[in-house]
Motif scaffolding. Structure first.
Motif, mmCIF file in Angstrom:
data_model
loop_
_atom_site.group_PDB
_atom_site.id
_atom_site.type_symbol
_atom_site.label_atom_id
_atom_site.label_comp_id
_atom_site.label_asym_id
_atom_site.label_seq_id
_atom_site.Cartn_x
_atom_site.Cartn_y
_atom_site.Cartn_z
ATOM 1 N N PHE A 177 0.836 -1.196 0.000
ATOM 2 C CA PHE A 177 0.000 0.000 0.000
ATOM 3 C C PHE A 177 0.875 1.251 0.000
ATOM 4 O O PHE A 177 1.720 1.438 0.875
ATOM 5 C CB PHE A 177 -0.907 0.017 1.229
ATOM 6 N N LEU A 178 0.663 2.117 -0.989
ATOM 7 C CA LEU A 178 1.348 3.400 -1.088
ATOM 8 C C LEU A 178 0.423 4.467 -0.529
ATOM 9 O O LEU A 178 -0.610 4.802 -1.132
ATOM 10 C CB LEU A 178 1.700 3.715 -2.547
ATOM 11 N N ASN A 179 0.775 5.019 0.612
ATOM 12 C CA ASN A 179 -0.114 5.967 1.272
ATOM 13 C C ASN A 179 -0.190 7.272 0.496
ATOM 14 O O ASN A 179 0.704 7.619 -0.278
ATOM 15 C CB ASN A 179 0.377 6.236 2.697
ATOM 16 N N GLY A 180 -1.274 7.989 0.730
ATOM 17 C CA GLY A 180 -1.422 9.330 0.172
ATOM 18 C C GLY A 180 -1.042 10.369 1.202
ATOM 19 O O GLY A 180 -0.578 10.065 2.292
ATOM 20 N N GLY A 181 -1.275 11.630 0.839
ATOM 21 C CA GLY A 181 -0.935 12.714 1.756
ATOM 22 C C GLY A 181 -0.572 13.995 1.043
ATOM 23 O O GLY A 181 0.396 14.658 1.401
ATOM 24 N N GLY A 182 -1.367 14.360 0.007
ATOM 25 C CA GLY A 182 -1.171 15.638 -0.660
ATOM 26 C C GLY A 182 0.005 15.677 -1.611
ATOM 27 O O GLY A 182 0.554 14.656 -2.012
ATOM 28 N N ASP A 196 5.522 25.189 1.664
ATOM 29 C CA ASP A 196 5.913 25.897 2.881
ATOM 30 C C ASP A 196 5.307 25.219 4.107
ATOM 31 O O ASP A 196 4.082 25.236 4.305
ATOM 32 C CB ASP A 196 5.457 27.352 2.797
ATOM 33 N N ALA A 197 6.156 24.627 4.938
ATOM 34 C CA ALA A 197 5.695 23.891 6.121
ATOM 35 C C ALA A 197 5.117 24.812 7.183
ATOM 36 O O ALA A 197 4.514 24.339 8.150
ATOM 37 C CB ALA A 197 6.848 23.076 6.707
ATOM 38 N N ARG A 198 5.304 26.134 7.038
ATOM 39 C CA ARG A 198 4.758 27.065 8.019
ATOM 40 C C ARG A 198 3.269 27.310 7.807
ATOM 41 O O ARG A 198 2.610 27.909 8.660
ATOM 42 C CB ARG A 198 5.500 28.405 7.941
ATOM 43 N N ALA A 199 2.743 26.867 6.673
ATOM 44 C CA ALA A 199 1.337 27.103 6.346
ATOM 45 C C ALA A 199 0.430 26.481 7.406
ATOM 46 O O ALA A 199 0.690 25.377 7.901
ATOM 47 C CB ALA A 199 1.019 26.534 4.975
ATOM 48 N N GLU A 200 -0.641 27.179 7.753
ATOM 49 C CA GLU A 200 -1.570 26.669 8.764
ATOM 50 C C GLU A 200 -2.227 25.379 8.271
ATOM 51 O O GLU A 200 -2.422 24.443 9.041
ATOM 52 C CB GLU A 200 -2.641 27.725 9.057
ATOM 53 N N ARG A 201 -2.548 25.350 6.986
ATOM 54 C CA ARG A 201 -3.132 24.147 6.394
ATOM 55 C C ARG A 201 -2.184 23.646 5.308
ATOM 56 O O ARG A 201 -2.140 24.157 4.192
ATOM 57 C CB ARG A 201 -4.506 24.448 5.799
#
Length: 379
Positions: A82-87, A96-101
């Motif tokens: 299984f290859l997971n998802g996640g955007g 940008d990891a600083r994004a709230e979402r």
């Protein structure tokens, strides 16, 4: 490989002991558990153990943190990967990891990337689960590149903040499959991906067909048939997708690979025995969101239909299940067992698919109003 699950785990521990004598372990030559990895296990509801493998080498997540994957022993002749998802992320705004979402999952050590935190095919207590007795491998996703990237990119945000992203999805997933090749000899292999993982499923199904030439191989793509943006070729370049691809297969094809779905034809040409299947929901809210981010203006169900039509002319055998509603993906959620269209439950359709009785297409568009009615339980 011995069919006894206890022997399967015992072999893991024997390999782990050998690793203690090595200062550095490369997956390109050998794959093993470390003693530390064996202690980091996650219990499923049924009491079975998911072993954690930390492959090291070139593997890493988008922020440089370590990559790891999960293995559950089961029937040695049947393997479910299984290859997971996640955007996904492909520019400064989306990465940008600083994004709230956040638009993607940046690390492997989070609940989203733990199989014991999911339902559907990961509910090992459910007697209807068609893969509960199979050997299973869960490949987390933490690189924003649909498991295919091979690039380190520097991005600059609007406020001049600079940051690096490791689009290392190819190295991570290849490490998973290298471990599989070193440790297993299945007769039936399913390479299934959800969301971002769905886009990579046909490529890694081709890799599985090369690894196990006598095995029956199925590619299953869960919830990702609507992405037909003109931006796709640029995004594939941004992730440096073509560098790690099999040069014998893909030589001369780079200019022709204008969409995520072009990979199907290449893999089918080289591995005609692979079977292909897809699942989507007609109003999938996550696909709608990412289509807007990509600048797509077409209606999702129309884009999905165009993908199905195109693939049906490229590869065979191919089947799909198009459900109603807006829920994104099905394999990881409770509605795996409750989704039904025209009296055909998805779990029964999927079980038939796994047992080499290729099921007919199920398509809510046969009665358009059915595509607009959410008939499943919210995850």
């Amino acid at each position: 490989m011995n069919g006894n699950p206890n022997m399967f785990l015992l072999n893991f521990r024997r390999v782990a002991l050998l690793s203690c004598f090595c200062l550095t372990l490369s997956l390109h030559s050998f794959s093993a558990f470390s003693a530390e990895a064996l202690d980091k296990t996650t219990k499923t509801k049924a009491g079975s153990t998911w072993q954690v493998v930390e492959p090291g080498g070139d593997t890493q997540c988008s922020d440089g943190s370590p990559y790891k994957f999960h293995v559950k022993p089961g029937k040695t002749d049947k393997l479910f990967v299984f290859l997971n998802g996640g955007g996904a992320c492909w520019n400064a705004q989306t990465c940008d990891a600083r994004a709230e979402r956040k638009a993607y999952v940046p690390r492997a050590d989070v609940a989203h990337n733990d199989p014991s935190q999911h339902n559907g095919i990961f509910d090992l207590d459910n007697p209807e689960n068609p893969v509960k007795d199979w050997s299973m491998v869960f490949a987390p996703y933490c690189t924003g590149d649909v498991h295919l990237g091979s690039a380190e990119r520097k991005y600059v945000a609007a406020d001049k903040h600079e940051f690096d992203i490791q689009h290392a999805g190819a190295a991570n997933t290849q490490a998973v499959l290298q471990w599989v090749e070193n440790n297993m000899s299945p007769e039936k292999v399913v390479i299934a991906g959800a969301s971002a993982g769905a886009l990579a499923a046909p490529i890694y199904a081709g890799r599985a067909a090369t690894m196990f030439p006598n095995a029956e191989v199925l590619s299953f793509a869960d919830g990702a048939a609507g992405y037909r943006s003109d931006q796709v070729p640029q995004i594939l370049e941004q992730w440096s997708v073509f560098s790690p691809l099999d040069k014998n297969k893909y030589a001369g094809f780079q200019k022709e690979l204008k969409s995520f779905y072009s990979f199907y034809g290449v893999e089918d040409k080289h591995h005609p025995k692979i079977s292909f299947a897809l699942y989507d929901s007609a109003e999938d809210k996550v696909q709608v969101m990412f289509k807007k981010m990509l600048g797509d203006t077409d209606v999702l169900v129309d884009a999905i239909g165009e993908t199905y039509k195109s693939l049906s002319s490229q590869v065979a055998p191919l089947t799909y299940y198009l459900a109603s509603g807006d829920i994104h993906t099905i394999l990881r959620f409770k509605h795996f067992y409750s989704t039904e269209i025209d009296g055909i439950r998805f779990v029964d359709w999927f079980n038939k698919l796994l047992n080499s009785r290729f099921p007919d297409v199920v398509d809510c568009r046969v009665s358009p109003e059915k595509c607009q009615t959410d008939t499943v339980t919210k995850p």
